[in-house]
Design a protein around this motif. Structure first.
Motif, short mmCIF file in Angstrom:
data_model
loop_
_atom_site.label_atom_id
_atom_site.label_comp_id
_atom_site.label_asym_id
_atom_site.label_seq_id
_atom_site.Cartn_x
_atom_site.Cartn_y
_atom_site.Cartn_z
N GLU A 1 30.32 -46.68 25.74
CA GLU A 1 29.04 -47.02 26.19
C GLU A 1 28.13 -46.15 26.08
OE1 GLU A 1 27.40 -47.80 30.84
OE2 GLU A 1 28.85 -49.53 29.64
N ARG A 2 27.15 -46.44 24.76
CA ARG A 2 26.75 -45.28 24.29
C ARG A 2 26.78 -44.27 23.61
NH1 ARG A 2 23.27 -48.06 28.26
NH2 ARG A 2 21.76 -49.27 27.71
N GLU A 3 26.91 -43.02 24.51
CA GLU A 3 27.38 -41.80 24.32
C GLU A 3 28.24 -41.71 25.17
OE1 GLU A 3 27.01 -39.84 21.03
OE2 GLU A 3 25.85 -41.57 20.63
N THR A 4 28.96 -42.10 26.35
CA THR A 4 29.92 -42.04 26.91
C THR A 4 31.53 -42.88 26.82
OG1 THR A 4 29.43 -44.19 28.05
CG2 THR A 4 28.18 -41.62 28.92
N LEU A 5 32.35 -41.83 26.95
CA LEU A 5 33.49 -42.71 27.66
C LEU A 5 33.66 -43.62 28.39
CD1 LEU A 5 36.97 -43.47 27.39
CD2 LEU A 5 37.41 -41.57 27.92
N VAL A 6 34.01 -44.70 29.01
CA VAL A 6 33.88 -45.62 29.87
C VAL A 6 35.86 -46.50 30.48
CG1 VAL A 6 33.35 -47.91 31.39
CG2 VAL A 6 31.81 -46.62 29.46
N ILE A 7 36.51 -46.01 30.90
CA ILE A 7 37.40 -46.39 31.67
C ILE A 7 37.57 -47.74 32.85
CG2 ILE A 7 39.27 -45.71 32.62
CD1 ILE A 7 38.73 -42.46 32.32
N GLU A 8 37.68 -48.84 32.43
CA GLU A 8 38.05 -49.63 33.23
C GLU A 8 39.32 -49.95 33.68
OE1 GLU A 8 36.01 -52.94 31.53
OE2 GLU A 8 33.75 -52.63 31.23
N VAL A 9 39.43 -50.54 35.12
CA VAL A 9 41.00 -50.91 35.57
C VAL A 9 41.03 -51.79 36.15
CG1 VAL A 9 43.38 -50.36 37.17
CG2 VAL A 9 41.76 -47.89 35.62
N GLU A 10 41.40 -53.13 35.22
CA GLU A 10 41.14 -54.55 36.03
C GLU A 10 39.43 -55.38 36.34
OE1 GLU A 10 42.90 -54.72 40.29
OE2 GLU A 10 45.01 -54.53 39.54
N GLN A 11 39.30 -54.33 35.34
CA GLN A 11 37.95 -54.85 34.65
C GLN A 11 36.91 -54.55 35.39
OE1 GLN A 11 37.53 -59.72 34.95
NE2 GLN A 11 38.62 -59.25 33.46
N GLN A 12 36.85 -53.33 36.68
CA GLN A 12 36.11 -52.41 37.15
C GLN A 12 35.87 -51.58 36.75
OE1 GLN A 12 34.38 -53.60 40.28
NE2 GLN A 12 35.10 -55.57 38.98
N LYS A 13 34.73 -50.70 36.60
CA LYS A 13 35.00 -49.31 35.94
C LYS A 13 35.06 -48.60 37.10
CE LYS A 13 30.82 -48.27 34.01
NZ LYS A 13 29.57 -48.00 34.16
N ALA A 14 36.34 -47.15 36.39
CA ALA A 14 37.41 -46.55 37.24
C ALA A 14 36.48 -45.12 37.16
CB ALA A 14 38.14 -46.16 36.75
N MET A 15 35.74 -44.86 35.61
CA MET A 15 35.78 -43.76 35.66
C MET A 15 34.13 -43.62 34.17
SD MET A 15 37.63 -40.12 33.74
CE MET A 15 37.99 -39.58 35.74
N GLN A 16 32.94 -42.62 34.55
CA GLN A 16 32.49 -42.87 33.00
C GLN A 16 32.62 -41.37 32.70
OE1 GLN A 16 28.75 -44.98 32.82
NE2 GLN A 16 28.33 -44.84 30.97
#
Length: 339
Positions: A20-35
């Motif tokens: 997502e732009r210049e970031t790494l996004v981690i989703e768990v069960e379609q919910q953002k857990a970390m960015q």
């Protein structure tokens, strides 16, 4: 998910990683857990059912982020190498060090092995009271550890390691409780094949953990077959065997003693073959693996990183520290000696 000094370990099954732009996004069960900003990450290790978007894979390559994939249980599957990582240079440094000056790394690894072996004996005395033979073994092992500091050659390091191991295994039977000592009597270390039930458990766990270490070494770009302590042999992961020395007593031996003394594994869980070799039955192997997986989920404070780390990720942390030392980022390789 665990961030360890710019390395991210994704162990949550079903996690989805994307850009997502210049970031790494981690989703768990379609919910953002970390960015997190991608520039804050040096490596990403994915275990099991972890999905990574194609755009993120390319993004990691552009930004020199190392991306490696493993099974849920830690078997190495493959890696995507970022252009700035320089794993070829890392392996060249590894080969050069193995040929020219492996002694300091080998000495540190064996110092950790001896220290951790002594800690297992101290732990037995704390839990079960005084034992003259165990106390004497501690004195002998401590003497070997002091002499190791002055060892200059690989032969002298190997000799002291073998001496300390003989003291340790000389009293290993004393660590088995009297209620199960008859069935799991241990006299000496036997490998190929193991000739008693305790040796069968030790060999099985050493093999499993050794494979985990090989996977971890491959994950950071090191060659698991080129070691600093064990001699190179075709088909043997010598560097994995080197690193295993740090984990034998604290990780494998303690688990073996727990399985035996708590009667989680019993005498009838083994088969004795005509040759005298002793092997675990198939169902019993599953029991041991379940116990190992449970152990991997426990956490410890890493003595060098000063962070809480799942035990199952310790091989990856040590492989990362070793690679940093070989690249010149660390003056010495810090072996694993828990507090």
């Amino acid at each position: 998910m665990k961030k360890l000094k710019n390395s991210l370990y994704i162990t949550r099954q079903g996690a989805y990683l994307h850009k997502e732009r210049e970031t790494l996004v981690i989703e768990v069960e379609q919910q953002k857990a970390m960015q997190v900003p991608i520039h804050a990450i040096q490596a990403i290790y994915c275990f099991g059912n972890v999905m990574v978007s194609p755009f993120l894979i390319g993004f990691c390559g552009e930004n020199g982020v190392h991306l490696a994939f493993f099974t849920e249980y830690g078997r190495f599957l493959g890696r995507i190498q970022g252009k700035q990582s320089g794993s070829v240079l890392l392996r060249k440094a590894q080969y050069k060090r193995a040929e020219a000056s492996p002694e300091s790394i080998a000495r540190n690894m064996i110092a950790a092995k001896i220290t951790n072996s002594r800690s297992v004996l101290y732990r037995h005395l704390r839990n079960h009271g005084e034992n003259p033979s165990v106390k004497q073994a501690i004195i002998q092992i401590s003497s070997a550890l002091n002499r190791l500091q002055k060892a200059k050659t690989l032969d002298s390091i190997r000799g002291i390691e073998g001496e300390a191991a003989s003291f340790y295994f000389g009293v290993f039977n004393s660590l088995i409780l009297p209620s199960v000592e008859k069935e799991f009597a241990f006299s000496t270390r036997s490998r190929r094949p193991p000739l008693d039930r305790t040796n069968a458990l030790l060999s099985f766990l050493y093999s499993i953990i050794g494979n985990d270490i090989s996977a971890a070494l491959q994950g950071v770009g090191l060659d698991p077959q080129v070691g600093f302590l064990h001699l190179d042999r075709p088909g043997r992961d010598s560097l994995a065997q080197d690193l295993l020395e740090e984990f034998r007593a604290w990780y494998a031996d303690r688990l073996v003693l727990s399985l035996i003394n708590r009667k989680q594994i019993k005498a009838n869980d083994f088969v004795i073959e005509a040759s005298g070799a002793v092997k675990l039955k198939d169902d019993s192997r599953k029991e041991v693996l379940v116990a190992l997986q449970n152990r991997k989920q426990e956490t410890v404070i890493h003595p060098y990183m000063n962070e809480e780390v799942p035990i199952g990720l310790l091989p990856h942390v040590q492989a990362m520290l070793l690679s940093r030392h070989l690249r010149g980022d660390l003056a010495e390789y810090p072996p694993f000696v828990p507090r």
